[in-house]
Design an enzyme around this catalytic site. Structure first.
Site, PDB file in Angstrom:
ATOM      1  CG  ASP A  18      49.191   6.167 -49.310  1.00 25.80           C
ATOM      2  OD1 ASP A  18      50.236   6.779 -49.589  1.00 25.80           O
ATOM      3  OD2 ASP A  18      49.055   5.502 -48.275  1.00 25.80           O
ATOM      4  CD  GLU A  23      55.911   3.193 -50.320  1.00 33.27           C
ATOM      5  OE1 GLU A  23      56.125   2.276 -49.502  1.00 33.27           O
ATOM      6  OE2 GLU A  23      55.830   4.397 -49.977  1.00 33.27           O
TER       7      GLU A  23
END
Length: 314
Positions: A21, A191
């Site tokens: 991420d 997401e």
């Protein structure tokens, strides 16, 4: 040190360890990457950061924010997104992986005078701690527009919201229509939102697929507004069975005063089946003449050196 400097390209991954991420920024004439520590949720209790002067040689700063610094965080500290505003660094992150409004956690914000921290909790509580429009409060991404209005995009469970940040950067404003939480979910969103602006176009990107599997990937939409509407154009980052799987959840770097772009993302080595065995990588990203994003070629070589000091004439 001599051997390190002989590297002709960054290689992928760009640094060792299991991380995911990544948010990518340029702060104080230096490249920075801020990732999630990729481990079981109960072990995700700190954030490290990495910096480079040339995209090839990376250096680690450990523990820039820790669970012990955040009174309300207890696990699953994820997906940081820092930004510089008026001399301070604001660091948005998710914690606790809440599954309902009855659980405590969500998106927090920390602040520091330096890009390497240490960061301290700016509120003593989450900035966003409830589900709005079905969006789990995870995966924040902060974007400051040319008019200095700051937007925070976030969301999981297939829904994405955007909120406006007040000038203090630690409280939420309202949109012209009175909304605080505006849903901007494009088709396929899972997401990991990310926003950039180029030539008056807003490029909204997000992760699709399941994070633990090989089909995790990135798609994008274009709009003339930072709040959309966003209509899916296509996929721009995905696995290559010859290189790696699960390529997704990224950040972006634009070289100052150029139209040269890099995508920083995580992926899973072909040798790994553990969902948490993810590495941070970098590759070039290109646009077509009509402004669309070309699908990214994921590589083992990474990118060539791009010293910022030379760009700025220092």
């Amino acid at each position: 040190m001599g051997e390190v400097m002989k590297k002709s390209t960054s290689g992928n991954p760009i640094f060792s360890g299991w991380y995911a991420d990544p948010e990518a920024r340029i702060f104080e004439n230096r490249y920075w990457v801020y990732p999630t520590y990729s481990a079981p949720y109960e072990e995700q209790l700190f954030f490290d950061a990495f910096y480079s002067d040339d995209l090839v040689n990376w250096h680690k700063v450990e523990g820039i924010l820790k669970q012990s610094d955040i009174t309300w965080a207890r696990r699953a500290m994820w997906a940081p997104s820092p930004i510089e505003y008026k001399g301070k660094y604001y660091y948005y992150f998710a914690a606790n992986d809440i599954q309902s409004n009855e659980e405590y956690g969500g998106i927090g914000v920390a602040v520091s005078d330096r890009p390497e921290g240490p960061f301290r909790d700016a509120l003593g509580k989450p900035l966003i701690d409830q589900f709005h429009h079905g969006a789990q409060p995870i995966d924040p991404h902060v974007f400051i527009d040319d008019d200095e209005v700051a937007y925070l995009y976030y969301g999981g469970w297939g829904h994405c919201n955007v909120v406006k940040l007040n000038e203090d950067m630690i409280s939420l404003g309202t949109f012209e229509d009175g909304d605080v939480y505006k849903e901007v979910t494009p088709q396929g969103f899972v997401e990991g939102p990310c926003m950039i602006k180029r030539n008056e176009n807003y490029y909204f990107m997000w992760a699709e697929g399941g994070w633990g599997g090989p089909d995790y990937s990135v798609a994008y939409a274009m709009s003339s507004s930072p709040i959309g509407p966003f209509h899916r154009v296509g996929k721009i980052l995905q696995q290559n069975p010859q290189v790696a799987t699960g390529a997704g959840h990224h950040g972006m770097i634009q070289i100052p005063n150029t139209d040269d772009w890099y995508i920083v993302y995580h992926r899973r080595p072909l040798s790994e089946t553990d969902a948490n065995h993810r590495e941070v990588c970098i590759d070039r990203l290109f646009f077509t003449e009509d402004g669309r994003i070309r699908p990214v070629d994921i590589t083992l070589e990474g990118v060539s050196a791009r010293p910022l000091r030379e760009i700025h004439g220092k």
